[in-house]
Motif scaffolding. Structure first.
Motif, mmCIF file in Angstrom:
data_model
loop_
_atom_site.group_PDB
_atom_site.id
_atom_site.type_symbol
_atom_site.label_atom_id
_atom_site.label_comp_id
_atom_site.label_asym_id
_atom_site.label_seq_id
_atom_site.Cartn_x
_atom_site.Cartn_y
_atom_site.Cartn_z
ATOM 1 N N THR A 121 0.428 -1.066 0.323
ATOM 2 C CA THR A 121 -0.304 -0.286 0.299
ATOM 3 C C THR A 121 0.982 1.368 0.290
ATOM 4 O O THR A 121 0.685 2.393 -1.067
ATOM 5 C CB THR A 121 -1.126 0.269 1.218
ATOM 6 N N LEU A 122 1.875 1.210 1.012
ATOM 7 C CA LEU A 122 2.513 2.181 0.549
ATOM 8 C C LEU A 122 3.463 2.523 -0.523
ATOM 9 O O LEU A 122 3.213 3.404 -0.949
ATOM 10 C CB LEU A 122 3.763 2.660 2.308
ATOM 11 N N PHE A 123 3.949 1.564 -1.096
ATOM 12 C CA PHE A 123 4.474 1.628 -2.200
ATOM 13 C C PHE A 123 3.798 1.842 -3.668
ATOM 14 O O PHE A 123 4.154 2.913 -4.245
ATOM 15 C CB PHE A 123 4.988 0.494 -2.365
ATOM 16 N N ALA A 124 2.274 1.748 -3.746
ATOM 17 C CA ALA A 124 1.525 2.440 -4.600
ATOM 18 C C ALA A 124 1.060 3.636 -4.272
ATOM 19 O O ALA A 124 0.889 4.486 -4.994
ATOM 20 C CB ALA A 124 0.187 1.473 -4.393
ATOM 21 N N LEU A 125 1.049 3.809 -2.829
ATOM 22 C CA LEU A 125 0.834 5.361 -2.516
ATOM 23 C C LEU A 125 1.987 6.883 -2.902
ATOM 24 O O LEU A 125 2.256 6.933 -3.688
ATOM 25 C CB LEU A 125 0.407 5.929 -1.138
ATOM 26 N N PHE A 126 3.153 6.181 -2.655
ATOM 27 C CA PHE A 126 4.154 7.205 -3.199
ATOM 28 C C PHE A 126 4.598 6.512 -4.565
ATOM 29 O O PHE A 126 4.627 7.822 -4.645
ATOM 30 C CB PHE A 126 5.977 5.635 -2.361
ATOM 31 N N SER A 127 4.231 5.728 -4.896
ATOM 32 C CA SER A 127 4.528 5.710 -6.425
ATOM 33 C C SER A 127 3.312 6.724 -7.484
ATOM 34 O O SER A 127 3.775 7.296 -7.900
ATOM 35 C CB SER A 127 4.293 4.391 -7.345
ATOM 36 N N VAL A 128 2.149 6.131 -6.259
ATOM 37 C CA VAL A 128 1.247 7.568 -7.711
ATOM 38 C C VAL A 128 1.583 8.652 -6.995
ATOM 39 O O VAL A 128 1.008 9.668 -8.147
ATOM 40 C CB VAL A 128 0.397 7.154 -7.002
ATOM 41 N N VAL A 129 1.421 9.340 -6.050
ATOM 42 C CA VAL A 129 2.047 10.724 -5.152
ATOM 43 C C VAL A 129 3.040 11.226 -6.254
ATOM 44 O O VAL A 129 3.359 12.201 -6.769
ATOM 45 C CB VAL A 129 1.451 10.404 -3.421
ATOM 46 N N SER A 130 4.154 10.576 -6.117
ATOM 47 C CA SER A 130 5.668 10.561 -6.877
ATOM 48 C C SER A 130 4.992 11.151 -8.289
ATOM 49 O O SER A 130 5.576 12.435 -8.917
ATOM 50 C CB SER A 130 6.648 10.104 -6.704
ATOM 51 N N ILE A 131 4.758 9.844 -9.117
ATOM 52 C CA ILE A 131 4.223 10.122 -10.541
ATOM 53 C C ILE A 131 3.561 11.464 -10.745
ATOM 54 O O ILE A 131 4.044 12.691 -11.751
ATOM 55 C CB ILE A 131 3.479 9.562 -10.854
ATOM 56 N N VAL A 132 2.072 12.062 -9.992
ATOM 57 C CA VAL A 132 1.666 13.155 -10.226
ATOM 58 C C VAL A 132 2.375 14.158 -9.671
ATOM 59 O O VAL A 132 2.023 15.194 -10.622
ATOM 60 C CB VAL A 132 0.329 12.920 -8.872
ATOM 61 N N VAL A 133 2.481 14.793 -8.682
ATOM 62 C CA VAL A 133 3.703 15.660 -7.967
ATOM 63 C C VAL A 133 4.887 15.681 -9.826
ATOM 64 O O VAL A 133 4.765 17.121 -9.878
ATOM 65 C CB VAL A 133 4.322 15.558 -7.040
ATOM 66 N N VAL A 134 5.332 14.717 -10.002
ATOM 67 C CA VAL A 134 6.125 15.177 -11.264
ATOM 68 C C VAL A 134 6.260 15.646 -12.418
ATOM 69 O O VAL A 134 5.929 16.860 -12.692
ATOM 70 C CB VAL A 134 7.314 13.993 -10.913
ATOM 71 N N LYS A 135 4.441 14.845 -12.424
ATOM 72 C CA LYS A 135 3.895 15.659 -14.034
ATOM 73 C C LYS A 135 3.486 16.401 -14.052
ATOM 74 O O LYS A 135 3.788 17.908 -14.640
ATOM 75 C CB LYS A 135 2.594 14.243 -14.571
ATOM 76 N N GLY A 136 2.821 17.083 -12.234
ATOM 77 C CA GLY A 136 2.839 18.312 -12.407
ATOM 78 C C GLY A 136 3.560 19.675 -12.653
ATOM 79 O O GLY A 136 4.009 20.909 -13.266
ATOM 80 N N LEU A 137 5.020 19.053 -11.944
ATOM 81 C CA LEU A 137 5.696 20.154 -11.828
ATOM 82 C C LEU A 137 6.368 20.670 -13.081
ATOM 83 O O LEU A 137 6.614 21.331 -13.561
ATOM 84 C CB LEU A 137 7.260 19.861 -11.198
ATOM 85 N N LEU A 138 6.298 19.311 -14.146
ATOM 86 C CA LEU A 138 7.117 19.558 -15.451
ATOM 87 C C LEU A 138 5.487 19.663 -15.897
ATOM 88 O O LEU A 138 6.010 20.811 -17.386
ATOM 89 C CB LEU A 138 7.779 18.127 -16.239
ATOM 90 N N ARG A 139 4.252 20.306 -15.508
ATOM 91 C CA ARG A 139 3.913 20.765 -16.572
ATOM 92 C C ARG A 139 3.790 22.395 -16.864
ATOM 93 O O ARG A 139 3.670 23.078 -17.047
ATOM 94 C CB ARG A 139 1.909 20.579 -16.101
ATOM 95 N N LYS A 140 3.656 22.674 -15.499
ATOM 96 C CA LYS A 140 3.972 24.188 -14.848
ATOM 97 C C LYS A 140 5.408 25.133 -14.897
ATOM 98 O O LYS A 140 4.910 25.656 -15.981
ATOM 99 C CB LYS A 140 4.360 23.788 -13.355
ATOM 100 N N LYS A 141 7.181 23.783 -15.512
ATOM 101 C CA LYS A 141 7.559 24.103 -15.853
ATOM 102 C C LYS A 141 8.504 23.525 -16.658
ATOM 103 O O LYS A 141 9.548 23.368 -16.379
ATOM 104 C CB LYS A 141 8.247 24.667 -14.849
#
Length: 153
Positions: free
Chosen positions: A63-83
């Motif tokens: 569950t932690l692995f899934a949570l960390f994976s989803v959060v990290s991918i969403v955050v990085v994709k959001g940051l790359l979209r902004k900048k």
């Protein structure tokens, strides 16, 4: 077969998570998508948590692995979209576009709209108003392999 796979998942220790992290990073090298990189980092984080809490049930680990994976991918994709990343040289494979704005001397007069300039080790055909050889021109654009010039002001 299914039971052995479930047993493997349940018995994954911290070093197993780290091995999984290394596997994801290696796979990222061959499939450069940046998704597997974040899965690898997530697996590494779970390995650290399992090292600190070795009795953590396997359900919580995954569950932690899934949570960390989803959060990290969403955050990085959001940051790359902004900048989005800045290209080092947007004109790298557009050689003529690299000369726009630069001044050069005519090696052959521009007659009937066509002439030549010498740029580094190459002779370029130019298009512009009629001018004598030796005149200084500014490159204002590119049309295929033809540089568009005007007299230097």
């Amino acid at each position: 077969m299914l039971e052995s796979a479930i047993q493997w998942v349940a018995d994954l220790s911290y070093w197993g998570w780290w091995a999984l992290a290394i596997l994801f990073v290696i796979l990222e090298i061959f499939a450069p998508t940046f998704v597997l990189l974040w899965l690898g980092i997530s697996a590494g984080l779970v390995g650290i948590i399992v090292l600190a809490f070795p009795s953590l049930p396997w359900e919580y680990q995954w569950t932690l692995f899934a949570l960390f994976s989803v959060v990290s991918i969403v955050v990085v994709k959001g940051l790359l979209r902004k900048k989005p990343g800045v290209e080092d040289n947007l004109k790298l494979n557009q050689r003529g576009a690299q000369y726009v704005g630069r001044n050069f001397n005519l090696t052959e007069a521009i007659v009937n709209g066509r002439g030549k300039i010498h740029v580094d080790d190459t002779q370029w055909s130019v298009s512009g108003p009629d001018m004598p050889a030796g005149g200084t021109v500014t490159v204002t654009g590119v049309d295929g392999i033809l540089l568009i010039v005007e007299p230097k002001k």
